[in-house]
Motif scaffolding. Structure first.
Motif, PDB file in Angstrom:
ATOM      1  N   ARG A 195       0.992  -1.217   0.077  1.00  0.00           N
ATOM      2  CA  ARG A 195      -0.182   0.011   0.037  1.00  0.00           C
ATOM      3  C   ARG A 195       0.957   1.306  -0.040  1.00  0.00           C
ATOM      4  NH1 ARG A 195      -4.726  -2.062   4.159  1.00  0.00           N
ATOM      5  NH2 ARG A 195      -5.020  -3.958   3.492  1.00  0.00           N
ATOM      6  N   GLY A 196       2.080   1.224  -0.567  1.00  0.00           N
ATOM      7  CA  GLY A 196       3.020   2.319  -0.750  1.00  0.00           C
ATOM      8  C   GLY A 196       3.799   2.684   0.218  1.00  0.00           C
ATOM      9  N   GLN A 197       3.516   1.883   1.407  1.00  0.00           N
ATOM     10  CA  GLN A 197       4.290   1.811   2.663  1.00  0.00           C
ATOM     11  C   GLN A 197       5.987   1.583   2.560  1.00  0.00           C
ATOM     12  OE1 GLN A 197       2.503   0.624   6.171  1.00  0.00           O
ATOM     13  NE2 GLN A 197       0.533   1.352   5.362  1.00  0.00           N
ATOM     14  N   ILE A 198       6.135   0.720   1.593  1.00  0.00           N
ATOM     15  CA  ILE A 198       7.374  -0.001   1.498  1.00  0.00           C
ATOM     16  C   ILE A 198       8.390   0.845   0.313  1.00  0.00           C
ATOM     17  CG2 ILE A 198       6.557  -2.007   2.493  1.00  0.00           C
ATOM     18  CD1 ILE A 198       6.537  -3.239  -0.228  1.00  0.00           C
ATOM     19  N   LEU A 199       7.799   1.426  -0.162  1.00  0.00           N
ATOM     20  CA  LEU A 199       8.598   2.073  -1.710  1.00  0.00           C
ATOM     21  C   LEU A 199       9.381   2.811  -1.285  1.00  0.00           C
ATOM     22  CD1 LEU A 199       5.279   2.550  -4.073  1.00  0.00           C
ATOM     23  CD2 LEU A 199       6.964   0.417  -3.722  1.00  0.00           C
ATOM     24  N   SER A 200       9.736   3.468  -0.179  1.00  0.00           N
ATOM     25  CA  SER A 200      11.005   4.436   0.206  1.00  0.00           C
ATOM     26  C   SER A 200      11.934   3.727   1.112  1.00  0.00           C
ATOM     27  CB  SER A 200      10.507   5.610   0.919  1.00  0.00           C
ATOM     28  OG  SER A 200       9.699   5.164   2.207  1.00  0.00           O
ATOM     29  N   ASP A 201      11.678   2.283   1.058  1.00  0.00           N
ATOM     30  CA  ASP A 201      12.671   1.375   1.894  1.00  0.00           C
ATOM     31  C   ASP A 201      14.205   1.400   1.626  1.00  0.00           C
ATOM     32  OD1 ASP A 201      12.967  -1.122   4.051  1.00  0.00           O
ATOM     33  OD2 ASP A 201      14.007  -1.334   2.335  1.00  0.00           O
ATOM     34  N   PRO A 202      15.156   1.745   2.372  1.00  0.00           N
ATOM     35  CA  PRO A 202      16.593   1.924   1.607  1.00  0.00           C
ATOM     36  C   PRO A 202      17.070   0.613   0.673  1.00  0.00           C
ATOM     37  CG  PRO A 202      16.571   2.614   3.776  1.00  0.00           C
ATOM     38  CD  PRO A 202      15.068   1.928   3.463  1.00  0.00           C
ATOM     39  N   LEU A 203      16.521  -0.551   0.999  1.00  0.00           N
ATOM     40  CA  LEU A 203      17.125  -1.450   0.513  1.00  0.00           C
ATOM     41  C   LEU A 203      16.404  -1.832  -0.929  1.00  0.00           C
ATOM     42  CD1 LEU A 203      18.553  -4.258  -0.369  1.00  0.00           C
ATOM     43  CD2 LEU A 203      16.697  -5.610   1.185  1.00  0.00           C
ATOM     44  N   ILE A 204      15.093  -1.392  -1.163  1.00  0.00           N
ATOM     45  CA  ILE A 204      14.251  -1.559  -2.061  1.00  0.00           C
ATOM     46  C   ILE A 204      14.651  -0.198  -3.144  1.00  0.00           C
ATOM     47  CG2 ILE A 204      11.940  -1.043  -3.282  1.00  0.00           C
ATOM     48  CD1 ILE A 204      10.793  -2.438  -0.536  1.00  0.00           C
ATOM     49  N   LEU A 205      15.084   0.926  -2.566  1.00  0.00           N
ATOM     50  CA  LEU A 205      15.680   2.147  -3.674  1.00  0.00           C
ATOM     51  C   LEU A 205      16.847   1.624  -4.055  1.00  0.00           C
ATOM     52  CD1 LEU A 205      14.437   4.877  -0.997  1.00  0.00           C
ATOM     53  CD2 LEU A 205      13.614   4.459  -3.414  1.00  0.00           C
ATOM     54  N   GLU A 206      17.658   1.022  -3.400  1.00  0.00           N
ATOM     55  CA  GLU A 206      19.101   0.357  -3.835  1.00  0.00           C
ATOM     56  C   GLU A 206      19.006  -0.327  -4.677  1.00  0.00           C
ATOM     57  OE1 GLU A 206      22.591  -2.542  -2.647  1.00  0.00           O
ATOM     58  OE2 GLU A 206      21.457  -1.533  -0.762  1.00  0.00           O
ATOM     59  N   LEU A 207      17.977  -1.460  -4.885  1.00  0.00           N
ATOM     60  CA  LEU A 207      17.782  -2.393  -5.818  1.00  0.00           C
ATOM     61  C   LEU A 207      17.171  -1.574  -7.302  1.00  0.00           C
ATOM     62  CD1 LEU A 207      16.574  -5.570  -3.845  1.00  0.00           C
ATOM     63  CD2 LEU A 207      18.968  -5.058  -4.789  1.00  0.00           C
ATOM     64  N   ALA A 208      16.123  -0.646  -6.934  1.00  0.00           N
ATOM     65  CA  ALA A 208      15.564   0.107  -8.293  1.00  0.00           C
ATOM     66  C   ALA A 208      16.781   0.771  -8.902  1.00  0.00           C
ATOM     67  CB  ALA A 208      14.609   0.908  -7.499  1.00  0.00           C
ATOM     68  N   SER A 209      17.579   1.344  -8.190  1.00  0.00           N
ATOM     69  CA  SER A 209      18.777   2.043  -8.911  1.00  0.00           C
ATOM     70  C   SER A 209      19.609   0.779  -9.529  1.00  0.00           C
ATOM     71  CB  SER A 209      19.824   2.706  -7.583  1.00  0.00           C
ATOM     72  OG  SER A 209      20.947   3.459  -8.380  1.00  0.00           O
ATOM     73  N   LEU A 210      19.813  -0.238  -8.744  1.00  0.00           N
ATOM     74  CA  LEU A 210      20.754  -1.286  -9.526  1.00  0.00           C
ATOM     75  C   LEU A 210      20.208  -1.840 -10.869  1.00  0.00           C
ATOM     76  CD1 LEU A 210      23.398  -3.287  -9.147  1.00  0.00           C
ATOM     77  CD2 LEU A 210      21.878  -4.630  -7.656  1.00  0.00           C
ATOM     78  N   TYR A 211      18.802  -2.047 -10.745  1.00  0.00           N
ATOM     79  CA  TYR A 211      18.167  -2.853 -11.976  1.00  0.00           C
ATOM     80  C   TYR A 211      17.554  -1.860 -12.811  1.00  0.00           C
ATOM     81  CZ  TYR A 211      18.544  -7.336  -9.597  1.00  0.00           C
ATOM     82  OH  TYR A 211      18.918  -8.435  -8.929  1.00  0.00           O
ATOM     83  N   HIS A 212      17.817  -0.514 -12.473  1.00  0.00           N
ATOM     84  CA  HIS A 212      17.253   0.647 -13.454  1.00  0.00           C
ATOM     85  C   HIS A 212      15.917   0.421 -13.592  1.00  0.00           C
ATOM     86  CE1 HIS A 212      21.186   1.706 -14.432  1.00  0.00           C
ATOM     87  NE2 HIS A 212      21.706   0.513 -14.776  1.00  0.00           N
ATOM     88  N   LYS A 213      15.034   0.146 -12.384  1.00  0.00           N
ATOM     89  CA  LYS A 213      13.774  -0.049 -12.537  1.00  0.00           C
ATOM     90  C   LYS A 213      13.100   0.774 -11.093  1.00  0.00           C
ATOM     91  CE  LYS A 213      12.752  -2.866 -15.591  1.00  0.00           C
ATOM     92  NZ  LYS A 213      11.890  -2.796 -16.730  1.00  0.00           N
ATOM     93  N   THR A 214      11.951   0.950 -11.024  1.00  0.00           N
ATOM     94  CA  THR A 214      11.246   1.911 -10.095  1.00  0.00           C
ATOM     95  C   THR A 214      10.898   0.888  -8.767  1.00  0.00           C
ATOM     96  OG1 THR A 214       9.000   1.241 -10.622  1.00  0.00           O
ATOM     97  CG2 THR A 214       9.871   3.061 -11.749  1.00  0.00           C
ATOM     98  N   PRO A 215      10.984   1.401  -7.489  1.00  0.00           N
ATOM     99  CA  PRO A 215      10.702   0.617  -6.392  1.00  0.00           C
ATOM    100  C   PRO A 215       9.658  -0.319  -6.604  1.00  0.00           C
ATOM    101  CG  PRO A 215      11.314   2.811  -5.789  1.00  0.00           C
ATOM    102  CD  PRO A 215      11.196   2.922  -7.069  1.00  0.00           C
ATOM    103  N   ALA A 216       8.554   0.026  -7.263  1.00  0.00           N
ATOM    104  CA  ALA A 216       7.246  -0.697  -7.415  1.00  0.00           C
ATOM    105  C   ALA A 216       7.491  -1.857  -8.209  1.00  0.00           C
ATOM    106  CB  ALA A 216       6.170   0.261  -7.922  1.00  0.00           C
ATOM    107  N   GLN A 217       8.358  -1.595  -9.302  1.00  0.00           N
ATOM    108  CA  GLN A 217       8.864  -2.733 -10.379  1.00  0.00           C
ATOM    109  C   GLN A 217       9.650  -3.646  -9.428  1.00  0.00           C
ATOM    110  OE1 GLN A 217      10.471  -0.125 -13.145  1.00  0.00           O
ATOM    111  NE2 GLN A 217       8.460  -0.402 -14.790  1.00  0.00           N
ATOM    112  N   ILE A 218      10.457  -3.399  -8.417  1.00  0.00           N
ATOM    113  CA  ILE A 218      11.264  -4.201  -7.759  1.00  0.00           C
ATOM    114  C   ILE A 218      10.312  -5.113  -6.936  1.00  0.00           C
ATOM    115  CG2 ILE A 218      12.969  -4.495  -6.141  1.00  0.00           C
ATOM    116  CD1 ILE A 218      14.177  -3.558  -8.691  1.00  0.00           C
ATOM    117  N   CYS A 219       9.279  -4.623  -6.269  1.00  0.00           N
ATOM    118  CA  CYS A 219       8.510  -5.292  -5.495  1.00  0.00           C
ATOM    119  C   CYS A 219       7.496  -6.389  -6.379  1.00  0.00           C
ATOM    120  CB  CYS A 219       7.587  -4.419  -4.715  1.00  0.00           C
ATOM    121  SG  CYS A 219       8.437  -3.203  -3.572  1.00  0.00           S
ATOM    122  N   LEU A 220       7.254  -5.750  -7.540  1.00  0.00           N
ATOM    123  CA  LEU A 220       6.467  -6.807  -8.325  1.00  0.00           C
ATOM    124  C   LEU A 220       7.183  -8.099  -8.924  1.00  0.00           C
ATOM    125  CD1 LEU A 220       4.115  -4.100 -10.191  1.00  0.00           C
ATOM    126  CD2 LEU A 220       3.411  -5.567  -8.244  1.00  0.00           C
TER     127      LEU A 220
END
Length: 278
Positions: A195-220
């Motif tokens: 519900r949007g609460q996890i999209l600013s998590d540091p690890l998810i942001l790190e992986l979004a940058s690493l994979y060149h994707k958005t935080p939402a795409q990493i979670c999906l």
């Protein structure tokens, strides 16, 4: 669109549009139409969402043949037992303007109204669903929010195909997930973005940058890489399209494990199936 086989003739797309809280019928219709136009072929609704009518109208207006869109709806907590289930299902079909649904689920295992004898009523309800399956009105049977012990309590002739439960990096019922996967029950994950609460998590942001994707795409993608079908919801066309753009990469196993380490009981957002106050 990648798919997973549920039974001999039924294949479910590996991502679906969730429609919970899309209770404004015009907004719901626009979202479903936008999703179909963007390439979604899997729409998830429920009696309790109050938007079956809008979902059915959107599918009708999309121009895509009905048999190319996988439609799920769910039995409301207000109904249990054979007669109530059969009537409620027919009412759903009328609202959807359809002759059948691809997947029908018992929405919650132990509603407050029926908690004292929920096991007996779930078995009676599922037997009614099996009748509808035999008539060709339901192509696959399933449940939602069922934990391992609820599944063990269920007596069935036609196997459960799907269990839809809460799943995201902050929460996962791994015991239920393991049980389902051992018994060939496909898991669908609702609230895959927390519900949007996890999209600013540091690890998810790190992986979004690493994979060149958005935080939402990493979670999906995390859901899919755990063999779980995510059901994201959005009212924004750009995000509806973005959420579909997850089939051109996979997470490394080490990164999947790092995301799994975020999961805890405290991360659960939705109600507990045994104690929900509804």
């Amino acid at each position: 669109m990648e798919t997973i086989q549920l039974n001999e003739n039924v294949f479910i797309p590996q991502i679906g549009l969730g429609t919970w809280k899309l209770d404004d019928l015009e907004v719901a219709k626009k979202c479903v139409l936008a999703a179909i136009q963007s390439g979604y072929r899997h729409i998830d609704t429920a009696m309790g969402y109050g938007n079956e009518e809008a979902v059915g109208q959107a599918i009708k207006e999309s121009g895509i043949p009905r048999d190319q869109i996988f439609v799920t709806t769910k039995l409301s907590n207000d109904f249990r037992g054979r007669e109530e289930t059969l009537q409620a299902f027919e009412d759903s079909l009328k609202r959807l303007q359809m002759d059948y649904v691809d997947l029908f689920l018992i929405h919650w295992p132990a509603p407050k109204k029926y908690r004292e004898n929920y096991v007996e009523l779930n078995n009676e309800t599922y037997a009614a669903m099996e009748e509808l399956y035999a008539l060709g009105k339901i192509r696959a049977l399933g449940v939602s929010n069922f934990m391992k012990h609820h599944l063990e309590e269920l007596s069935v002739k036609i196997p459960v195909s799907v269990n839809q439960i809460e799943f995201h990096p902050y929460y996962a019922d791994w015991q239920t997930i393991q049980y389902c996967q051992q018994h060939h029950i496909v898991i669908e994950g609702y609230s895959p973005l927390g519900r949007g609460q996890i999209l600013s998590d540091p690890l998810i942001l790190e992986l979004a940058s690493l994979y060149h994707k958005t935080p939402a795409q990493i979670c999906l993608r995390y859901a899919i890489d755990n063999h779980i079908i995510p059901l994201p919801k959005s009212q924004t066309l750009e995000r509806i399209k973005e959420n579909l753009d997850i089939f051109d990469f996979s997470l490394k196993e080490t990164d999947i494990e790092r995301l799994r380490s975020l999961s805890s009981e405290n991360g659960k957002i939705g109600s507990h199936p045994d104690f929900a106050d509804f």
